[in-house]
Design a protein around this motif. Sequence first.
Motif, PDB file in Angstrom:
ATOM      1  N   VAL A 168      72.857  28.144  61.169  1.00  0.00           N
ATOM      2  CA  VAL A 168      72.705  27.856  59.751  1.00  0.00           C
ATOM      3  C   VAL A 168      72.065  26.473  59.683  1.00  0.00           C
ATOM      4  O   VAL A 168      72.681  25.479  60.065  1.00  0.00           O
ATOM      5  CB  VAL A 168      74.055  27.836  59.010  1.00  0.00           C
ATOM      6  N   LEU A 169      70.834  26.404  59.241  1.00  0.00           N
ATOM      7  CA  LEU A 169      70.125  25.134  59.179  1.00  0.00           C
ATOM      8  C   LEU A 169      70.136  24.615  57.746  1.00  0.00           C
ATOM      9  O   LEU A 169      69.744  25.321  56.820  1.00  0.00           O
ATOM     10  CB  LEU A 169      68.676  25.301  59.648  1.00  0.00           C
ATOM     11  N   CYS A 170      70.599  23.390  57.566  1.00  0.00           N
ATOM     12  CA  CYS A 170      70.664  22.757  56.259  1.00  0.00           C
ATOM     13  C   CYS A 170      69.960  21.412  56.352  1.00  0.00           C
ATOM     14  O   CYS A 170      70.454  20.492  57.014  1.00  0.00           O
ATOM     15  CB  CYS A 170      72.122  22.573  55.831  1.00  0.00           C
ATOM     16  N   GLY A 171      68.793  21.292  55.721  1.00  0.00           N
ATOM     17  CA  GLY A 171      68.014  20.082  55.856  1.00  0.00           C
ATOM     18  C   GLY A 171      67.549  19.526  54.529  1.00  0.00           C
ATOM     19  O   GLY A 171      67.219  20.281  53.601  1.00  0.00           O
ATOM     20  N   LEU A 172      67.511  18.201  54.436  1.00  0.00           N
ATOM     21  CA  LEU A 172      67.051  17.513  53.242  1.00  0.00           C
ATOM     22  C   LEU A 172      65.710  16.840  53.511  1.00  0.00           C
ATOM     23  O   LEU A 172      65.570  16.118  54.501  1.00  0.00           O
ATOM     24  CB  LEU A 172      68.077  16.466  52.793  1.00  0.00           C
ATOM     25  N   SER A 173      64.733  17.094  52.647  1.00  0.00           N
ATOM     26  CA  SER A 173      63.423  16.445  52.718  1.00  0.00           C
ATOM     27  C   SER A 173      62.793  16.662  54.098  1.00  0.00           C
ATOM     28  O   SER A 173      62.468  17.796  54.442  1.00  0.00           O
ATOM     29  CB  SER A 173      63.570  14.961  52.381  1.00  0.00           C
ATOM     30  N   LEU A 174      62.627  15.620  54.915  1.00  0.00           N
ATOM     31  CA  LEU A 174      62.110  15.807  56.271  1.00  0.00           C
ATOM     32  C   LEU A 174      62.966  16.803  57.024  1.00  0.00           C
ATOM     33  O   LEU A 174      62.455  17.650  57.766  1.00  0.00           O
ATOM     34  CB  LEU A 174      62.068  14.473  57.011  1.00  0.00           C
ATOM     35  N   GLY A 175      64.279  16.726  56.844  1.00  0.00           N
ATOM     36  CA  GLY A 175      65.175  17.680  57.495  1.00  0.00           C
ATOM     37  C   GLY A 175      64.897  19.101  57.057  1.00  0.00           C
ATOM     38  O   GLY A 175      64.994  20.042  57.849  1.00  0.00           O
ATOM     39  N   GLY A 176      64.527  19.266  55.790  1.00  0.00           N
ATOM     40  CA  GLY A 176      64.164  20.588  55.291  1.00  0.00           C
ATOM     41  C   GLY A 176      62.874  21.086  55.908  1.00  0.00           C
ATOM     42  O   GLY A 176      62.733  22.279  56.188  1.00  0.00           O
ATOM     43  N   VAL A 177      61.923  20.179  56.118  1.00  0.00           N
ATOM     44  CA  VAL A 177      60.663  20.555  56.767  1.00  0.00           C
ATOM     45  C   VAL A 177      60.925  21.010  58.192  1.00  0.00           C
ATOM     46  O   VAL A 177      60.390  22.034  58.648  1.00  0.00           O
ATOM     47  CB  VAL A 177      59.672  19.373  56.755  1.00  0.00           C
ATOM     48  N   LEU A 178      61.760  20.274  58.918  1.00  0.00           N
ATOM     49  CA  LEU A 178      62.100  20.646  60.296  1.00  0.00           C
ATOM     50  C   LEU A 178      62.816  21.996  60.341  1.00  0.00           C
ATOM     51  O   LEU A 178      62.526  22.842  61.192  1.00  0.00           O
ATOM     52  CB  LEU A 178      62.984  19.571  60.932  1.00  0.00           C
ATOM     53  N   ALA A 179      63.754  22.192  59.413  1.00  0.00           N
ATOM     54  CA  ALA A 179      64.490  23.459  59.368  1.00  0.00           C
ATOM     55  C   ALA A 179      63.554  24.620  59.047  1.00  0.00           C
ATOM     56  O   ALA A 179      63.640  25.697  59.656  1.00  0.00           O
ATOM     57  CB  ALA A 179      65.607  23.377  58.328  1.00  0.00           C
ATOM     58  N   LEU A 180      62.664  24.418  58.100  1.00  0.00           N
ATOM     59  CA  LEU A 180      61.696  25.450  57.730  1.00  0.00           C
ATOM     60  C   LEU A 180      60.769  25.758  58.902  1.00  0.00           C
ATOM     61  O   LEU A 180      60.503  26.929  59.201  1.00  0.00           O
ATOM     62  CB  LEU A 180      60.886  24.982  56.529  1.00  0.00           C
TER      63      LEU A 180
END
Length: 214
Positions: A64-76
């Motif tokens: 389960v990947l949960c990322g914010l901003s840059l973290g969201g880009v990495l997760a995506l």
Amino acid sequence: MRQVYIHGLGQTASSWEPVLHLLGAPESSVCPDLAKLVSTEKITYPLLYHAFARLCDGLEEPLVLCGLSLGGVLALHYTVEHPERVGALVLIAPQYKMPKRLLQIQNVLFRFMPPAMFRETGFAKAQFVQFCGSMMDLDFSGALSRISCPTLVLCGSRDRANQRACRELVQRLSKAELRMVAGAGHELNRETPEKLAPLLRDFYARTLQGGNHP
């Protein structure tokens, strides 16, 4: 499912602590400090992504990947390349196609900021500038159809710079839902953990049936 929380640029792993506490996240949850994943002085997005991918590859799936901003880009990015390993996805204020003009403006602002403002993030000022420049050409538009897992997209009602991308992303993903967080800005994990935690808990309860969720 193993939960992985990925912070944004300018944050550290500790930025997730209030949310994880309120959420009652499992002890097995992983919250990497992105600045420590890359050991070289040269920091670029490709180097960071490959280090992040190696971390995820070493974890038991499904993730389960949960990322914010840059973290969201990495997760995506990881989900696009390894859709079979990701069971659920949470993207907070993500961009699926980098807004070049916004990155250019950010880089100009970074150049005028004193080095001391970057120390707590683990990145030096020059690394910040170099890193943002290395993200300019990222575009996952043509690969979003590979993602079939349940996806929660979140955005603060005051985060106008990312709302359009969030709405477009939900339209492009087959199992995505959008939740706007009233009165919140960009950094939901820092600004409104008390609003973010219940949204995550509800999403996990609805999607991680039979899995290891709070």
